[in-house]
Design an enzyme around this catalytic site. Structure first.
Site, PDB file in Angstrom:
ATOM      1  N   HIS A  31      49.664  22.948 -37.181  1.00  0.00           N
ATOM      2  CA  HIS A  31      48.382  22.483 -36.630  1.00  0.00           C
ATOM      3  C   HIS A  31      47.855  23.572 -35.704  1.00  0.00           C
ATOM      4  CE1 HIS A  31      45.988  18.929 -34.669  1.00  0.00           C
ATOM      5  NE2 HIS A  31      45.278  20.046 -34.722  1.00  0.00           N
ATOM      6  N   HIS A  51      43.082  38.715 -39.963  1.00  0.00           N
ATOM      7  CA  HIS A  51      43.615  39.346 -41.164  1.00  0.00           C
ATOM      8  C   HIS A  51      45.147  39.355 -41.166  1.00  0.00           C
ATOM      9  CE1 HIS A  51      44.913  43.065 -39.127  1.00  0.00           C
ATOM     10  NE2 HIS A  51      43.868  42.855 -38.334  1.00  0.00           N
TER      11      HIS A  51
END
Length: 199
Positions: free
Chosen positions: A148, A139
């Site tokens: 990446h 979250h």
């Protein structure tokens, strides 16, 4: 189904082919590789051109996704994204049907989410990012452009990762940390503070 051009024909392209085939939204038009790779096939799909062919390919296919990896750095992906943007390509978000993605997230253009990825509520992920298989983005995480996040990475709540960063497979990033742009975290590292000191 809509047509999609893959820019790259190496290992990451193979992963994206698997992701695309598992969904019914897109059909692969072909792949773009190096001049010497034109005419080859990757998992049955033809390499139909190289970078010089992008203007003519744009006339036949309007959507593209970056299908090259980000090792050792993001520079080639950034260059290609800018080039594709100049030609007017569209950049769809690709999400594996086996990913779990909250409806309360923001995903940038051209970002791809692999099999088993979890992205939780409040997360914001920038353009042209790779969120690889089984990565967890918790979250309120913020991830910049051209990042990446490798296989099995755990990015805990409230983390901020600057653009063009690479997080290696299995790394764990403690909640609330702020990683600057161009950060590189090796595989298996436990990042409990920044700057990183042999953790």
């Amino acid at each position: 189904m809509k047509q999609l051009l893959l820019i790259g024909c190496g290992g990451h392209a193979r992963s994206l082919i698997e992701l695309i085939e598992s969904s019914s939204e897109w059909q692969i038009y072909g792949l773009v590789g190096l001049p010497e790779q034109v005419g080859r096939r990757v998992l049955g799909y033809p390499v139909i051109g190289c970078d010089d062919d992008l203007p003519s390919l744009r006339e036949k296919c309007s959507a593209a996704v970056l299908a090259i990896g980000q090792v050792p750095d993001a520079a080639p992906r950034v260059r290609l994204a800018e080039q594709l943007d100049q030609f007017g390509f569209q950049f769809p978000v690709l999400i594996s049907p086996h990913a779990v993605v909250s409806s309360h997230v923001q995903l940038g253009l051209g970002t791809t989410l692999g099999h088993g990825v979890i992205v939780n509520a409040g997360a914001v992920i920038g353009d042209h990012c790779i969120i690889n298989s089984r990565a967890l983005v918790e979250h309120d995480v913020q991830i910049g452009h051209h990042c990446h996040i490798s296989t099995g990475v755990l990015v805990n709540g409230g983390v901020q990762i600057g653009s063009e960063s690479f997080i290696g497979s299995g790394a764990i990033i403690r909640e609330g940390l702020i990683l600057p742009p161009l950060s590189v975290i090796g595989a298996g590292k436990r990042v409990m503070g920044w700057p990183l000191r042999d953790q």
